[in-house]
Design a protein around this motif. Structure first.
Motif, short mmCIF file in Angstrom:
data_model
loop_
_atom_site.label_atom_id
_atom_site.label_comp_id
_atom_site.label_asym_id
_atom_site.label_seq_id
_atom_site.Cartn_x
_atom_site.Cartn_y
_atom_site.Cartn_z
N VAL A 86 0.71 2.19 7.35
CA VAL A 86 0.45 2.93 6.11
C VAL A 86 0.29 4.42 6.40
O VAL A 86 0.84 5.27 5.70
N ALA A 87 -0.46 4.75 7.45
CA ALA A 87 -0.66 6.16 7.79
C ALA A 87 0.65 6.84 8.15
O ALA A 87 0.82 8.04 7.92
N LEU A 100 0.82 -1.20 0.00
CA LEU A 100 0.00 0.00 0.00
C LEU A 100 0.86 1.26 0.00
O LEU A 100 0.56 2.23 -0.70
N VAL A 101 1.93 1.26 0.79
CA VAL A 101 2.82 2.42 0.81
C VAL A 101 3.43 2.63 -0.57
O VAL A 101 3.52 3.77 -1.06
N ASP A 102 3.84 1.56 -1.23
CA ASP A 102 4.39 1.67 -2.59
C ASP A 102 3.34 2.24 -3.54
O ASP A 102 3.64 3.11 -4.37
N ALA A 103 2.10 1.75 -3.44
CA ALA A 103 1.03 2.23 -4.31
C ALA A 103 0.74 3.71 -4.06
O ALA A 103 0.36 4.45 -4.97
N GLY A 104 0.94 4.15 -2.81
CA GLY A 104 0.66 5.54 -2.46
C GLY A 104 1.62 6.53 -3.09
O GLY A 104 1.35 7.74 -3.07
N ARG A 105 2.72 6.06 -3.65
CA ARG A 105 3.66 6.98 -4.29
C ARG A 105 3.11 7.53 -5.60
O ARG A 105 3.63 8.51 -6.15
#
Length: 272
Positions: free
Chosen positions: A110-111, A78-83
């Motif tokens: 994630v937050a 999720l963190v990767d997708a958030g980029r």
């Protein structure tokens, strides 16, 4: 290509509620919606994604949908997708999570590390919709909430609702002042709380002149002030500072309190 709104799904009811919220959010902002499922297994992935796609399609049939299944750690995926995401949307607890009010470890991770806004979808159906017509944003002294305030204005604009900007403060402990001196007079020894709020709202208010704003200065702990305001809100927005010398954000006591106990969805917006 327009960057997508990304929602994490794991087959839990909480993640499906997040899909419902994310579908409506994608429709408001006219962005595509991407469903992401990260798992160590293989057999249940198609069922999880299939159910989530069906739910999203019913909730917002005009929104372009896509999905991805990744066989890796959920928080990292999720963190990767958030980029490259408009925002990340998560349920308040996943499979195997507590049935109470606590946010799971994936949501917290994630937050604390995402580069984009992270929305944790909390609360009952009345808070996950648009019943109340208010968005609340916490305003702190300094630069930590600047991006959060702009995010909140944009949300109020697309929802055609009121923005409640709340700044909480406490009298300086080291400056007791004269007997009978009010708390506001004590705080005036530093930067007046009303000035903190006015400065934070000035530029975004000029950019979004159609947004109705209620500015509120509250004496007392910030976490209590925000949780009280969130009881009548559709969304609570808070900022998060970058940590010096560390990767990720500073999720302090206030952010932890609202992520675990807010009665409505919470958006954590990283400072740019």
């Amino acid at each position: 290509m327009t960057i997508p709104l990304v929602v994490g799904v794991d087959g839990s009811e909480s993640s499906l509620e997040a899909v419902d919220w994310a579908a409506q959010e994608a429709a408001r902002h006219e962005v595509p919606l991407r469903l992401l499922h990260a798992t160590a297994g293989h057999h249940e992935a198609s069922d999880v994604i299939g159910a989530a796609l069906e739910r999203a399609g019913k909730g917002a049939p005009s929104v372009p949908l896509s999905s991805v299944v990744l066989h890796e750690d959920a928080a990292g995926a999720l963190v990767d997708a958030g980029r490259n995401a408009f925002a990340l949307v998560l349920g308040s607890r996943g499979l195997g999570g507590l049935a109470g009010m606590l946010l799971g470890s994936v949501g917290l991770a994630v937050a604390a590390h995402a580069d984009c806004p992270v929305v944790v979808v909390r609360g009952g159906v009345e808070h996950r919709g648009s019943r109340f017509g208010d968005i609340v944003v916490g305003v702190e002294d300094g630069e930590g909430s600047g991006t959060a305030v702009r995010f909140a204005f944009r949300e109020a604009q697309v929802r055609h609702c009121r923005l409640v900007a709340r700044h909480a403060w406490s009298p300086p402990i080291e400056s007791p002042g004269a007997p009978g001196q009010s708390g506001f007079a004590l705080q005036a020894l530093r930067r007046p709380p009303a000035q903190v709020l006015a400065d934070a709202l000035r530029d975004p208010a000029a950019r979004y002149p159609d947004v109705r704003v209620s500015d509120e200065v509250v004496e007392g702990p910030a976490r209590r002030a925000l949780l009280d305001a969130a009881s009548g809100a559709d969304l609570l927005v808070v900022g998060a500072r970058r940590r010096r010398g560390h990767i990720g954000l500073q999720l302090g006591l206030v952010n932890h309190a609202v992520l675990h106990h807010a009665p409505c969805p919470v958006a954590v917006v990283p400072q740019i």
